[in-house]
Write an enzyme that holds these catalytic residues in place. Structure first.
Site, PDB file in Angstrom:
ATOM      1  N   HIS A  74       0.814  -1.216   0.000  1.00 31.28           N
ATOM      2  CA  HIS A  74       0.000   0.000   0.000  1.00 31.28           C
ATOM      3  C   HIS A  74       0.851   1.271   0.000  1.00 31.28           C
ATOM      4  O   HIS A  74       0.310   2.362  -0.174  1.00 31.28           O
ATOM      5  CB  HIS A  74      -0.937   0.020   1.207  1.00 31.28           C
ATOM      6  N   HIS A  89       1.735   6.826  -0.741  1.00 38.03           N
ATOM      7  CA  HIS A  89       0.851   6.038   0.117  1.00 38.03           C
ATOM      8  C   HIS A  89      -0.459   5.829  -0.622  1.00 38.03           C
ATOM      9  O   HIS A  89      -1.272   6.749  -0.742  1.00 38.03           O
ATOM     10  CB  HIS A  89       0.619   6.778   1.437  1.00 38.03           C
TER      11      HIS A  89
END
Length: 167
Positions: A74, A89
């Site tokens: 992620h 992110h």
């Protein structure tokens, strides 16, 4: 003998940052997550992908070395030769998915170029899990960042979206 010291200043390096994917650009302060919005991780911006896309290709916003790619895929951190540390992110609270819907294309230690594919995301699956794909791009080494200028509110993958001036 008299002399005058000539004051020399080191020219500030500028790092060009490209959009990791196409979408809408929002200021870091508008990210719906308190940690990012408060700038706790550093200055930056976020990109929100178009809601209709089923798959999201997240590309490197800079040329540099992959410092880490989280096991859940992620997030990815990249360091440039100028010393800028960039965190991409992907989404908010997407760590909770445990990597489901994410496929990585790079590993820690690899050198990447701006525009190179980092992670592919099943955007439909992430949305179905109730997670947002707002993607902060944060410059995490705050003391080395003198300024960030973001150009516009529309991002096109691989096209310059920001200039970072190094301290």
């Amino acid at each position: 003998m008299f002399g005058f010291a000539k004051k020399t200043t080191k020219p500030q390096a500028k790092v060009t940052v490209t959009a990791p994917f196409s979408g809408t650009v929002i200021p870091i302060t508008e990210v719906p997550d308190d940690v990012f919005a408060a700038g706790m991780l550093g200055d930056g911006f976020a990109v929100v992908p178009h809601s209709s896309i089923p798959t999201l290709d997240v590309c490197s916003p800079v040329t540099g070395k992959v410092v880490t790619i989280f096991p859940t895929m992620h997030a990815c951190a990249i360091a440039t030769t100028e010393g800028l540390e960039v965190l991409v992110h992907i989404g908010l609270d997407t760590v909770e998915l445990g990597g489901i819907g994410f496929k990585k294309f790079v590993s820690a230690g690899e050198t990447v170029t701006a525009g190179q594919l980092l992670v592919q995301v099943d955007a439909s699956a992430v949305r179905s899990a109730g997670k947002q794909l707002v993607t902060p791009v944060v410059f995490t080494n705050k003391k080395k960042v003198a300024g960030v200028v973001v150009a516009g509110t529309t991002a096109t993958q691989g096209v310059e979206i920001a200039q970072v001036t190094m301290a």
